[in-house]
Every structure is written in structure tokens, then in C-alpha cells.
Design a protein around this motif. Structure first.
Motif, PDB file in Angstrom:
ATOM      1  N   LEU A  63       0.889  -1.214  -0.055  1.00  9.08           N
ATOM      2  CA  LEU A  63      -0.084   0.022   0.049  1.00  9.08           C
ATOM      3  C   LEU A  63       0.841   1.401  -0.097  1.00  9.08           C
ATOM      4  O   LEU A  63       0.509   2.318  -0.593  1.00  9.08           O
ATOM      5  N   LEU A  64       2.058   1.250   0.643  1.00  4.95           N
ATOM      6  CA  LEU A  64       2.682   2.145   0.628  1.00  4.95           C
ATOM      7  C   LEU A  64       3.567   2.643  -0.522  1.00  4.95           C
ATOM      8  O   LEU A  64       3.659   3.709  -0.985  1.00  4.95           O
ATOM      9  N   SER A  65       3.779   1.505  -1.303  1.00  8.95           N
ATOM     10  CA  SER A  65       4.396   1.644  -2.645  1.00  8.95           C
ATOM     11  C   SER A  65       3.236   2.361  -3.578  1.00  8.95           C
ATOM     12  O   SER A  65       3.577   3.134  -4.469  1.00  8.95           O
ATOM     13  N   LEU A 114      -8.698   7.468  -0.022  1.00 10.49           N
ATOM     14  CA  LEU A 114      -8.872   6.210   0.470  1.00 10.49           C
ATOM     15  C   LEU A 114      -7.946   5.405   0.722  1.00 10.49           C
ATOM     16  O   LEU A 114      -8.055   4.401   1.683  1.00 10.49           O
ATOM     17  N   LEU A 115      -6.703   5.467  -0.025  1.00 12.68           N
ATOM     18  CA  LEU A 115      -5.562   4.741   0.321  1.00 12.68           C
ATOM     19  C   LEU A 115      -5.184   4.687   1.713  1.00 12.68           C
ATOM     20  O   LEU A 115      -4.601   4.089   2.425  1.00 12.68           O
ATOM     21  N   LEU A 116      -5.126   6.200   2.133  1.00 13.36           N
ATOM     22  CA  LEU A 116      -4.441   6.312   3.646  1.00 13.36           C
ATOM     23  C   LEU A 116      -5.567   5.725   4.517  1.00 13.36           C
ATOM     24  O   LEU A 116      -4.938   5.223   5.610  1.00 13.36           O
ATOM     25  N   GLY A 117      -6.711   5.605   4.186  1.00 13.14           N
ATOM     26  CA  GLY A 117      -7.820   5.063   5.159  1.00 13.14           C
ATOM     27  C   GLY A 117      -7.493   3.422   4.984  1.00 13.14           C
ATOM     28  O   GLY A 117      -7.696   2.784   6.074  1.00 13.14           O
ATOM     29  N   PHE A 118      -7.426   3.077   3.932  1.00 14.19           N
ATOM     30  CA  PHE A 118      -6.876   1.480   3.812  1.00 14.19           C
ATOM     31  C   PHE A 118      -5.764   1.103   4.632  1.00 14.19           C
ATOM     32  O   PHE A 118      -5.701   0.028   5.231  1.00 14.19           O
ATOM     33  N   LEU A 144      -7.559  -5.642  -4.277  1.00 14.69           N
ATOM     34  CA  LEU A 144      -8.869  -5.178  -4.508  1.00 14.69           C
ATOM     35  C   LEU A 144      -9.162  -3.731  -3.990  1.00 14.69           C
ATOM     36  O   LEU A 144      -9.820  -2.909  -4.552  1.00 14.69           O
ATOM     37  N   MET A 145      -8.721  -3.374  -2.831  1.00 11.85           N
ATOM     38  CA  MET A 145      -8.576  -2.053  -2.096  1.00 11.85           C
ATOM     39  C   MET A 145      -8.150  -1.173  -3.141  1.00 11.85           C
ATOM     40  O   MET A 145      -8.596  -0.226  -3.124  1.00 11.85           O
ATOM     41  N   VAL A 146      -7.078  -1.524  -3.634  1.00 14.75           N
ATOM     42  CA  VAL A 146      -6.161  -0.381  -4.562  1.00 14.75           C
ATOM     43  C   VAL A 146      -6.969  -0.112  -5.662  1.00 14.75           C
ATOM     44  O   VAL A 146      -7.458   0.943  -6.191  1.00 14.75           O
ATOM     45  N   ALA A 147      -7.816  -1.337  -6.405  1.00 11.36           N
ATOM     46  CA  ALA A 147      -8.456  -1.038  -7.437  1.00 11.36           C
ATOM     47  C   ALA A 147      -9.842  -0.287  -7.192  1.00 11.36           C
ATOM     48  O   ALA A 147     -10.407   0.385  -7.935  1.00 11.36           O
ATOM     49  N   TRP A 150      -9.046   3.315  -6.888  1.00 12.36           N
ATOM     50  CA  TRP A 150      -8.962   4.176  -8.130  1.00 12.36           C
ATOM     51  C   TRP A 150     -10.162   4.228  -8.933  1.00 12.36           C
ATOM     52  O   TRP A 150     -10.677   5.187  -9.563  1.00 12.36           O
ATOM     53  N   ALA A 151     -10.944   2.968  -8.907  1.00  8.42           N
ATOM     54  CA  ALA A 151     -12.260   3.064  -9.715  1.00  8.42           C
ATOM     55  C   ALA A 151     -13.346   4.066  -9.107  1.00  8.42           C
ATOM     56  O   ALA A 151     -13.896   4.868  -9.912  1.00  8.42           O
ATOM     57  N   SER A 152     -13.370   3.897  -7.751  1.00 14.37           N
ATOM     58  CA  SER A 152     -14.291   4.898  -7.261  1.00 14.37           C
ATOM     59  C   SER A 152     -14.145   6.346  -7.299  1.00 14.37           C
ATOM     60  O   SER A 152     -14.736   7.042  -7.599  1.00 14.37           O
TER      61      SER A 152
END
Length: 293
Positions: A63-65, A114-118, A144-147, A150-152
Motif C-alpha cells: 500500500l505504501l508503494s 481512500l488509500l490512507l484509510g486502507f 481489491l482495495m487499490v482497485a 482508483w475506480a471509485s
């Protein structure tokens, strides 16, 4: 094709810039170019380090990358145009260019939020449910989290961009900012946009509350504060500046304050993130020492 009163799609906008341009343009260009280079270099090095060291092949560093990739795209969306404007006599940006910049910026901002939330959720699971961590944060779930992020964010950004750029820009073509951002564009609209602004406000607060919910579980919160200081500082800096810009009514917006705050999430945050996560992280520093021999 007309999109509003006294507004044609082919009409350019004029960017005022970060400062009133003067004799120090060359110095400002050098400063911005240096910060841009350091930010890109730091994020590239962090991504490269995570890819090479197998000990960093974990959900958190995956996630950091992704965060570093977003930060590189973030700074490339706004800074090059701003730097060129320091040396160029023409400060214009085309209608289509402004539209694309707004869309890309919103996509990246939403994805990073969203990524920071994940990433907060990842630390919460690791601390409070360590036995379930391999299941709850498997490689498939991380992807799936990353996808989903990006999608939302892409869909949300498309809707916001489509709405803003069909409004009648009939007050001026002068954007008091160094890039095309929604709050700065709304000041050019001669139509009541209060309902739209309140929708953004509620949506922004909802996103932040979701992140707070993930990090507010009893003893997990106390442990998270002590073990996740790097992530908390990055998330706090990003959310604080974003909230300041996007959760205030238009009547309270000040162009000078808006530009100053925008510098944080367009330049300072992408610049600091790789150093915060590396210098304050024993695993990353260990990987760096192993890479250097």
C-alpha cells in the motif's frame, strides 16, 4: 459549442500563479524544480527499495508503494505547469487542459484519501487482530482495495468535473490559483453553487469519519498511536489540508489562503511522505542498509 453564458469551450483560462510574478521568477523556478526533483527521487527510491527487498513484501509496504506512485503522479499534475509559468510570459491554460488537470487531480486526491484509510485499516488489523491478519489483508484483498480506490475516485472525479465545467464561467477567465482546482473555478461561476458545495462538504466529512472509525477501537487506538506515528503524521497532514480547502463554504474561501494550503498537498506532502516513512521506519532503514551493502 456553447456551455454557458459568454462561455465557449475553446476559450483559455489565465492562471494568476502562486505569487505575483516579478524579478525573482528565475529563483522561484529553481526552488520549485528542486523540490519537484527531490520529491520524485524520494518516491522512486522508496518504490525501488520495496520492490527489491523481499522483507518488505507485505500488505503495508504494498500500500505504501501505491501511495508513492500516487504522490509522483500528484506532483507531476500541477508542478510542471506552475514552474513553466515562472519563466513564460503566457500564463494561460486551455479549457480542455484545465478540465483534464482538474479531473486527474480529483482522481489522485480521492484515491490517496481512500488509500490512507486502507493503510489505517491495515495497521488496525495488524495490531488488534494479528491472528486474522493474513486472511483479512491477503494479497487479493490488498489489490481489491487499490482497485476500488482508483475506480471509485475515477467515477467521482468524472461526475464533479463534468458538473463544474458545464457551469457558466461568465465572471472572468482569471483563475486566482497556480492550477485548475474546483474551489478556484467556482469563484468564476455566475450561478448559485451552494447546494453542490454542501454536497462536497458532507461527502468529505463522511470519508474522514470512516478513517477515524477504523482507528478508534479501544486498546487498538493506544497501540496505533505508538506504533503508527509515521502513518498518522502523513494522514493528518493530508486530511487537514484537504478539509481546509474542500469543506468550507465558498464565501469563506480566500485565494491567498487557498494557494498556500494547496502547496502542502501538491508539493510538501509528496515531498515529505517518502522521508517520513523511511527515516522513521526501522524496517525501511534496514532494507536501505542491506541494499547499500
Amino acid at each position: 459549442m456553447k456551455t454557458g453564458k459568454n462561455q465557449s469551450v475553446g476559450t483559455d483560462f489565465l492562471l494568476v500563479g502562486l505569487f505575483q510574478y516579478g524579478r525573482i521568477n528565475s529563483l522561484l523556478f529553481v526552488i520549485i524544480a528542486t523540490l519537484f526533483t527531490v520529491a520524485l527521487t524520494g518516491n522512486i527510491m522508496l518504490i525501488h527499495l520495496i520492490r527489491l527487498d523481499t522483507r518488505l513484501h507485505t500488505p503495508m509496504y504494498f500500500l505504501l508503494s501505491q501511495l508513492s506512485i500516487i504522490d509522483m503522479m500528484y506532483i507531476c499534475t500541477t508542478v510542471p505547469k506552475m514552474a513553466v509559468n515562472f519563466l513564460s510570459k503566457s500564463k494561460t491554460i486551455t479549457f480542455l487542459g484545465c478540465e483534464i488537470q482538474t479531473y486527474v487531480f480529483l482522481v489522485l486526491g480521492g484515491t490517496e484519501a481512500l488509500l490512507l484509510g486502507f493503510m489505517s485499516y491495515d495497521r488496525y488489523v495488524a495490531i488488534c487482530h494479528p491472528l486474522c491478519y493474513p486472511i483479512l489483508m491477503s494479497k487479493k484483498i490488498c489489490c481489491l482495495m487499490v482497485a476500488c480506490a482508483w475506480a471509485s475516485s475515477s467515477v467521482s472525479a468524472f461526475m464533479h468535473t463534468l458538473y463544474v465545467f458545464q457551469l457558466p464561467f461568465c465572471r472572468s477567465r482569471l483563475i486566482d490559483h497556480f492550477f485548475c482546482e474546483v474551489p478556484a473555478l467556482l469563484s468564476l461561476v455566475c450561478q448559485d453553487t451552494s447546494q453542490y458545495e454542501y454536497t462536497i462538504l458532507l461527502t468529505s466529512y463522511a470519508r474522514v469519519l470512516i478513517v477515524v472509525f477504523h482507528m478508534s477501537s479501544g486498546k487498538g487506538q493506544a497501540k496505533a498511536v505508538s506504533t503508527c506515528s509515521s502513518h498518522l503524521s502523513v494522514a493528518s497532514l493530508f486530511y487537514a489540508t484537504a478539509l481546509f480547502t474542500y469543506t468550507r463554504p465558498h464565501s469563506l474561501h480566500s485565494p491567498s489562503q487557498g494557494k498556500a494550503v494547496a502547496v502542502f498537498y501538491t508539493i510538501i506532502t509528496p515531498l515529505l511522505n517518502p522521508f517520513i516513512y523511511s527515516l522513521g521506519n526501522k524496517e525501511v532503514m534496514g532494507a536501505m542498509r542491506r541494499l547499500l551493502g
